[in-house]
Design a protein around this motif. Structure first.
Motif, PDB file in Angstrom:
ATOM      1  N   ALA A 234       2.054   9.161  -6.776  1.00 50.91           N
ATOM      2  CA  ALA A 234       1.116  10.282  -6.698  1.00 50.91           C
ATOM      3  C   ALA A 234       0.615  10.681  -8.082  1.00 50.91           C
ATOM      4  CB  ALA A 234       1.784  11.474  -6.017  1.00 50.91           C
ATOM      5  N   SER A 235       1.481  10.529  -9.096  1.00 51.95           N
ATOM      6  CA  SER A 235       1.081  10.908 -10.457  1.00 51.95           C
ATOM      7  C   SER A 235       0.152   9.882 -11.097  1.00 51.95           C
ATOM      8  CB  SER A 235       2.324  11.083 -11.331  1.00 51.95           C
ATOM      9  OG  SER A 235       2.947   9.839 -11.601  1.00 51.95           O
ATOM     10  N   ILE A 236       0.114   8.681 -10.540  1.00 48.45           N
ATOM     11  CA  ILE A 236      -0.711   7.609 -11.108  1.00 48.45           C
ATOM     12  C   ILE A 236      -2.124   7.644 -10.557  1.00 48.45           C
ATOM     13  CG2 ILE A 236      -0.989   5.091 -11.263  1.00 48.45           C
ATOM     14  CD1 ILE A 236       2.131   4.967 -11.074  1.00 48.45           C
ATOM     15  N   GLY A 237      -2.244   7.914  -9.254  1.00 49.81           N
ATOM     16  CA  GLY A 237      -3.567   7.896  -8.624  1.00 49.81           C
ATOM     17  C   GLY A 237      -3.868   6.538  -8.026  1.00 49.81           C
ATOM     18  N   PRO A 238      -5.153   6.204  -7.840  1.00 54.39           N
ATOM     19  CA  PRO A 238      -5.524   4.936  -7.201  1.00 54.39           C
ATOM     20  C   PRO A 238      -4.927   3.736  -7.938  1.00 54.39           C
ATOM     21  CG  PRO A 238      -7.431   6.366  -7.405  1.00 54.39           C
ATOM     22  CD  PRO A 238      -6.341   7.009  -8.197  1.00 54.39           C
ATOM     23  N   ILE A 239      -4.360   2.811  -7.181  1.00 53.87           N
ATOM     24  CA  ILE A 239      -3.696   1.635  -7.753  1.00 53.87           C
ATOM     25  C   ILE A 239      -4.469   0.385  -7.345  1.00 53.87           C
ATOM     26  CG2 ILE A 239      -1.595   0.239  -7.756  1.00 53.87           C
ATOM     27  CD1 ILE A 239      -0.060   2.846  -7.086  1.00 53.87           C
ATOM     28  N   GLN A 240      -4.916  -0.391  -8.333  1.00 53.24           N
ATOM     29  CA  GLN A 240      -5.611  -1.647  -8.036  1.00 53.24           C
ATOM     30  C   GLN A 240      -4.640  -2.821  -7.875  1.00 53.24           C
ATOM     31  OE1 GLN A 240      -7.163   0.510 -10.536  1.00 53.24           O
ATOM     32  NE2 GLN A 240      -8.365   1.151  -8.759  1.00 53.24           N
ATOM     33  N   HIS A 241      -3.530  -2.776  -8.599  1.00 50.97           N
ATOM     34  CA  HIS A 241      -2.588  -3.892  -8.551  1.00 50.97           C
ATOM     35  C   HIS A 241      -1.159  -3.359  -8.600  1.00 50.97           C
ATOM     36  CE1 HIS A 241      -5.959  -6.600  -9.209  1.00 50.97           C
ATOM     37  NE2 HIS A 241      -6.321  -5.804 -10.206  1.00 50.97           N
ATOM     38  N   LEU A 242      -0.368  -3.720  -7.602  1.00 52.18           N
ATOM     39  CA  LEU A 242       1.033  -3.327  -7.533  1.00 52.18           C
ATOM     40  C   LEU A 242       1.893  -4.581  -7.656  1.00 52.18           C
ATOM     41  CD1 LEU A 242       3.276  -1.209  -6.940  1.00 52.18           C
ATOM     42  CD2 LEU A 242       2.947  -1.732  -4.506  1.00 52.18           C
ATOM     43  N   VAL A 243       2.827  -4.561  -8.595  1.00 53.40           N
ATOM     44  CA  VAL A 243       3.714  -5.698  -8.828  1.00 53.40           C
ATOM     45  C   VAL A 243       5.153  -5.228  -8.696  1.00 53.40           C
ATOM     46  CG1 VAL A 243       4.461  -7.437 -10.497  1.00 53.40           C
ATOM     47  CG2 VAL A 243       2.058  -6.751 -10.425  1.00 53.40           C
TER      48      VAL A 243
ATOM     49  N   LYS B 276       9.977  -0.555   1.121  1.00 55.95           N
ATOM     50  CA  LYS B 276       9.813   0.881   0.896  1.00 55.95           C
ATOM     51  C   LYS B 276       8.742   1.137  -0.159  1.00 55.95           C
ATOM     52  CE  LYS B 276      13.599   2.930   1.178  1.00 55.95           C
ATOM     53  NZ  LYS B 276      14.992   3.388   0.951  1.00 55.95           N
ATOM     54  N   ALA B 277       8.736   0.361  -1.233  1.00 54.45           N
ATOM     55  CA  ALA B 277       7.767   0.572  -2.303  1.00 54.45           C
ATOM     56  C   ALA B 277       6.336   0.341  -1.820  1.00 54.45           C
ATOM     57  CB  ALA B 277       8.079  -0.349  -3.478  1.00 54.45           C
ATOM     58  N   VAL B 278       6.108  -0.729  -1.076  1.00 54.35           N
ATOM     59  CA  VAL B 278       4.761  -1.003  -0.575  1.00 54.35           C
ATOM     60  C   VAL B 278       4.354   0.066   0.437  1.00 54.35           C
ATOM     61  CG1 VAL B 278       3.295  -2.642   0.638  1.00 54.35           C
ATOM     62  CG2 VAL B 278       5.007  -3.479  -0.972  1.00 54.35           C
ATOM     63  N   GLN B 279       5.277   0.451   1.286  1.00 55.51           N
ATOM     64  CA  GLN B 279       4.993   1.469   2.291  1.00 55.51           C
ATOM     65  C   GLN B 279       4.592   2.796   1.639  1.00 55.51           C
ATOM     66  OE1 GLN B 279       8.399   2.892   4.636  1.00 55.51           O
ATOM     67  NE2 GLN B 279       7.194   2.497   6.476  1.00 55.51           N
ATOM     68  N   VAL B 280       5.355   3.227   0.643  1.00 52.61           N
ATOM     69  CA  VAL B 280       5.077   4.497  -0.030  1.00 52.61           C
ATOM     70  C   VAL B 280       3.800   4.412  -0.855  1.00 52.61           C
ATOM     71  CG1 VAL B 280       5.958   6.153  -1.715  1.00 52.61           C
ATOM     72  CG2 VAL B 280       7.505   5.148  -0.039  1.00 52.61           C
ATOM     73  N   ALA B 281       3.494   3.221  -1.370  1.00 53.10           N
ATOM     74  CA  ALA B 281       2.292   3.048  -2.196  1.00 53.10           C
ATOM     75  C   ALA B 281       1.008   2.982  -1.379  1.00 53.10           C
ATOM     76  CB  ALA B 281       2.415   1.780  -3.035  1.00 53.10           C
ATOM     77  N   LEU B 282       1.110   2.717  -0.088  1.00 51.14           N
ATOM     78  CA  LEU B 282      -0.080   2.480   0.734  1.00 51.14           C
ATOM     79  C   LEU B 282      -1.186   3.524   0.572  1.00 51.14           C
ATOM     80  CD1 LEU B 282       1.034   1.016   4.190  1.00 51.14           C
ATOM     81  CD2 LEU B 282      -0.572   0.043   2.550  1.00 51.14           C
ATOM     82  N   PRO B 283      -0.869   4.813   0.583  1.00 52.22           N
ATOM     83  CA  PRO B 283      -1.957   5.802   0.453  1.00 52.22           C
ATOM     84  C   PRO B 283      -2.710   5.723  -0.875  1.00 52.22           C
ATOM     85  CG  PRO B 283       0.054   6.831   1.271  1.00 52.22           C
ATOM     86  CD  PRO B 283       0.425   5.459   0.795  1.00 52.22           C
ATOM     87  N   TYR B 284      -2.113   5.067  -1.857  1.00 52.04           N
ATOM     88  CA  TYR B 284      -2.709   5.012  -3.193  1.00 52.04           C
ATOM     89  C   TYR B 284      -3.306   3.642  -3.512  1.00 52.04           C
ATOM     90  CZ  TYR B 284       0.367   9.028  -3.264  1.00 52.04           C
ATOM     91  OH  TYR B 284       1.011  10.197  -2.931  1.00 52.04           O
ATOM     92  N   LEU B 285      -3.076   2.654  -2.659  1.00 50.64           N
ATOM     93  CA  LEU B 285      -3.595   1.316  -2.911  1.00 50.64           C
ATOM     94  C   LEU B 285      -5.085   1.259  -2.611  1.00 50.64           C
ATOM     95  CD1 LEU B 285      -0.857  -1.068  -1.425  1.00 50.64           C
ATOM     96  CD2 LEU B 285      -1.339  -0.614  -3.840  1.00 50.64           C
ATOM     97  N   ALA B 286      -5.855   0.744  -3.567  1.00 48.46           N
ATOM     98  CA  ALA B 286      -7.286   0.573  -3.360  1.00 48.46           C
ATOM     99  C   ALA B 286      -7.543  -0.349  -2.172  1.00 48.46           C
ATOM    100  CB  ALA B 286      -7.929   0.000  -4.619  1.00 48.46           C
ATOM    101  N   ALA B 287      -8.716  -0.219  -1.578  1.00 52.19           N
ATOM    102  CA  ALA B 287      -9.051  -1.019  -0.398  1.00 52.19           C
ATOM    103  C   ALA B 287      -9.022  -2.511  -0.693  1.00 52.19           C
ATOM    104  CB  ALA B 287     -10.417  -0.612   0.131  1.00 52.19           C
ATOM    105  N   ASP B 288      -9.259  -2.888  -1.955  1.00 50.47           N
ATOM    106  CA  ASP B 288      -9.237  -4.301  -2.347  1.00 50.47           C
ATOM    107  C   ASP B 288      -8.084  -4.593  -3.304  1.00 50.47           C
ATOM    108  OD1 ASP B 288     -10.161  -2.900  -4.499  1.00 50.47           O
ATOM    109  OD2 ASP B 288     -11.951  -4.110  -4.833  1.00 50.47           O
ATOM    110  N   ALA B 289      -7.011  -3.828  -3.182  1.00 46.69           N
ATOM    111  CA  ALA B 289      -5.870  -3.965  -4.091  1.00 46.69           C
ATOM    112  C   ALA B 289      -5.139  -5.284  -3.885  1.00 46.69           C
ATOM    113  CB  ALA B 289      -4.892  -2.808  -3.886  1.00 46.69           C
ATOM    114  N   SER B 290      -4.370  -5.662  -4.902  1.00 47.63           N
ATOM    115  CA  SER B 290      -3.459  -6.791  -4.769  1.00 47.63           C
ATOM    116  C   SER B 290      -2.025  -6.275  -4.877  1.00 47.63           C
ATOM    117  CB  SER B 290      -3.712  -7.849  -5.845  1.00 47.63           C
ATOM    118  OG  SER B 290      -3.144  -7.461  -7.092  1.00 47.63           O
ATOM    119  N   VAL B 291      -1.134  -6.940  -4.161  1.00 51.43           N
ATOM    120  CA  VAL B 291       0.304  -6.668  -4.236  1.00 51.43           C
ATOM    121  C   VAL B 291       0.982  -7.996  -4.543  1.00 51.43           C
ATOM    122  CG1 VAL B 291       2.359  -5.892  -3.008  1.00 51.43           C
ATOM    123  CG2 VAL B 291       0.150  -4.778  -2.563  1.00 51.43           C
TER     124      VAL B 291
END
Length: 234
Positions: A67-76, A109-124
């Motif tokens: 939540a503190s980061i905002g929109p996420i384009q790439h999650l690793v 859990k990490a991907v699930q919690v990140a979902l609201p912040y992942l950009a529509a074209d994000a990569s994981v």
């Protein structure tokens, strides 16, 4: 989104990015112009990379961090539990729970919690390991965990589309996982493994980091396991 994309000014978040392979990915992404945030239990901000303390097994701390980061384009995700390689008779309940809680349940859990912040074209991008497909005595625990991650990546690539999900599977890489730099224990592992690889040496963190960047930047790589193991699966 084009097939090849710049990371310039894109938010790259690395869970487990405080040391070893994760730290190398963070540095490579920063060098490529990304805005990089690393999450870990002992994360700290340094050299233009933001660190946030978070525990991959704790959904609340992950949620606060994302939540503190905002929109996420790439999650690793590079987190992994420090467990040994016990053979079946010596495999304990504690080791099973620890390994799966971090690298399987924690990744979900990490991907699930990140979902609201992942950009529509994000990569994981998830991290497995060579033992997922290289069985051997003492490899049961790590084989199960890493194979689970690879199955997870393919399923999430279908479920989260058009977001892309890939898995990087490293072989033996010269990181702190094997001991302190220059230590006898670490040198012994590197010297033992190197002759058995077709390339004649173990991998370096920067070499593997470039594959993570490729997974982030190439918009046509999806649902794939990318092996970086010097021919160790041959």
């Amino acid at each position: 989104m084009s097939a090849l994309n710049s990371l310039h000014q894109q938010n790259v978040v690395i869970v487990g990015g405080t040391s070893g392979l994760g730290r190398a990915i963070a540095q490579a992404a920063k060098n490529a112009g990304a805005i990089v945030t690393v999450l870990g239990r002992s994360a700290s901000t340094h050299e233009g990379i933001t660190g946030i303390s978070a525990d991959i097994t704790d959904a609340s701390s992950l949620g606060q961090a994302f939540a503190s980061i905002g929109p996420i384009q790439h999650l690793v995700l590079t987190s992994g539990a420090r467990v040994g390689s016990p053979k079946l008779p010596a495999l304990s309940e504690e080791e099973l729970q620890l390994a799966f809680s971090v690298k399987v349940f924690g990744y979900v859990k990490a991907v699930q919690v990140a979902l609201p912040y992942l950009a529509a074209d994000a990569s994981v991008t998830l991290t497995s390991g060579i033992l997922a497909r290289k069985p051997g005595p003492g490899g049961l625990l790590k084989s199960m965990v890493n194979a689970s991650v690879e199955a997870m990546g393919k399923n999430l690539a279908k479920e989260l589309a058009p977001r892309r999900v890939n898995v990087v599977s490293p072989g033996v890489i010269d990181t702190e996982l094997w001991g302190a730099p220059g230590s006898d224990a670490r040198n012994a592992v590197m010297e033992k493994v190197a002759p058995g690889l077709p390339v004649g040496r173990v991998g370096q963190p920067g070499e593997v980091a470039q594959v993570y960047l490729m997974a982030m930047q190439n918009g046509f790589i999806n649902g794939t396991v990318l092996d970086v193991e010097g021919g160790g699966l041959l």
